[in-house]
Write a protein that holds these residues in place. Structure first.
Motif: not given
Ligand code: SF4
Ligand code: FES
Lengths: 278, 146
Positions: B96, B99-100, B102-106, B112-116, B118-119
């Motif tokens: 993480i 930067g793996f 966690v997704g790209k900025a959107e 809201y959905k967050s990088s959480l 994604v991981q």
């Protein structure tokens, strides 16, 4: 989101009070508030001020989740008081306290100064070496929509401090920069018009910088604007690691687009006014 | 004028645990810290105890006698549990932090959905791997009594 229809009812607000003139430490005080559907926690606090205790202090301005002034700890969770429906978080009672990890100025007013000073320390603006162009622009800096998307999410930050209050690393390391400043450092680093990474990395790569984050993720859970600081911090760490390994791709900062040539100005569009400030 | 007096409001170590309505990743964060400290404590004890061999064989044997009691056997297993969790969760964190996953900025769109989000699959897989390692270790520790 479907919301249960609620009837108006009395709800007990347990408020953590602190008056620097008379109190040594904060104490809890109970107020009964008559709540109608649609009322936000901020509305409830206003009702207390109007009908029960005018000395209750809180900070607010826009009342619509834009200014970031009204961050509070609602039922143990950082949230914007103006953005939180009372019936969404309480049916009988709720607790309201000042944001943790910030000193209390009075009652529900946290001292956000550390947030702003840390924010400023990360150079949260476009840094370029062509100062002349910045002061007397000859054209716009080029940026494609895809390049914009890479940082747009992080520009929505309203500096409310909720993320800083929720962060467990902040709780034990007051010098930690924190989610808000770190996310903003990434926002500007990723901006193609900017060239300030080398300045920023000294601050955010330091011992109280990005690498103190271990991805508890609370900042992103509580952020009222969907900024997702946790994501920005990890992406910033990637930049720092790549830079350390000398693998970071060198990016030339955006070119300046000259004024359009061979076109005539439409007569109804007035000239831009002169600078009012030298 | 702004008041000079401020009331400190840092929540300290309690902040690691939070108030109860927090995301799972926060508890993994806390567990990661606690297991890290536990392993460090074990490491210090380990160095102290093994260094007793320098003094005499007797000192060494006395210590070994102490550590063969069932209490320490369980303690040893707990160290193993801490190690298994810390290692696997550590790998997740390293991925993480590079930067793996966690997704790209959107564009944030409510809810809201967050990088959480994604991981999360990575998190679930790492917890399962840690649990399997712990179970296998437990079998080795207790069922196949040495
Ligand atoms: S990142 Fe979100 S929670 Fe943090 S200060 Fe900005 S808007 Fe508030
Ligand atoms: S009053 Fe502006 S965000 Fe709540």
């Amino acid at each position: 989101m479907t919301r249960k229809l609620q009837k108006e009812t009395d709800i007990t607000f347990h408020i953590r009070r602190y008056n620097p003139d008379v109190d040594d430490k904060p104490h809890w005080q109970k107020f009964i508030v008559h709540v109608e559907p649609g009322m936000t926690v901020l509305d409830g606090l206003h009702q207390i001020r109007e009908t029960q205790d005018a000395s209750l202090s809180m900070r607010y301005s826009c009342r619509m989740g834009v200014c970031g002034s009204c961050g509070m700890l609602l039922n143990g969770r950082p949230a914007l008081a103006c953005n939180t429906q009372i019936f969404d978080i309480a049916s009988k009672a709720l607790t309201v306290a000042s944001l943790p990890n910030f000193d209390i100025v009075k009652d529900l007013v946290p001292d956000l100064t550390p947030l702003f000073s840390k924010h400023i320390s990360t150079y949260p603006y476009i840094v370029r070496d062509d100062a002349d162009e910045m002061l007397n622009p000859t054209g716009e800096f080029f940026q494609s929509p895809d390049e914009l998307t890479e940082y747009l999410q992080f520009t929505y930050c309203i500096k409310c401090g909720l993320c800083m209050a929720a962060c467990p690393t902040m709780a034990t390391d007051p010098n930690y920069l924190g989610p808000q400043p770190l996310a903003q450092s990434y926002r500007y680093t990723k901006d193609t018009r900017d060239d300030g990474f080398n300045l920023r990395k000294k601050v955010v790569g330091g011992s109280h910088g990005a690498f103190r984050c271990h991805y508890a993720g609370e900042c992103s859970n509580v952020c009222p604007k969907g900024v997702d600081p946790a994501r920005a911090i990890q992406l910033m760490k990637r930049e720092l690691v790549l830079d350390y390994l000398k693998l970071r791709k060198h990016r030339t900062k955006s070119a300046i687009l000259g004024k359009p040539e061979g076109v005539k100005r439409r007569p109804e569009i007035p000239e831009a006014p002169c600078f009012t400030k030298e | 004028m702004l008041q000079d007096k401020r009331c400190p409001n840092s929540i300290g170590v309690w902040g690691w645990l939070g108030g109860g309505r927090w995301g799972l990743e926060r508890y993994l964060y806390t567990l990661h810290r606690l297991t890290g400290l536990g392993i460090l404590l074990y490491f210090i004890l380990h160095i102290l105890v093994t260094s007793s061999r320098v003094f005499s064989e007797k000192a060494w044997e006395t210590w070994m006698g102490v550590f063969s009691s069932p209490v320490f056997k369980i303690g040893e297993f707990l160290v193993y549990v801490a190690f298994a969790y810390h290692a696997i969760n550590g790998i997740r964190l390293i991925l993480i932090e590079l930067g793996f996953s966690v997704g790209k900025a959107e564009e944030p769109i409510y809810p809201y959905k967050s990088s959480l989000n994604v991981q999360r699959p990575l998190m679930i897989v790492s917890i399962i791997v840690a649990a399997v390692l712990i179970a296998a270790g437990g079998y080795d520790f207790f069922a196949l009594a040495h």
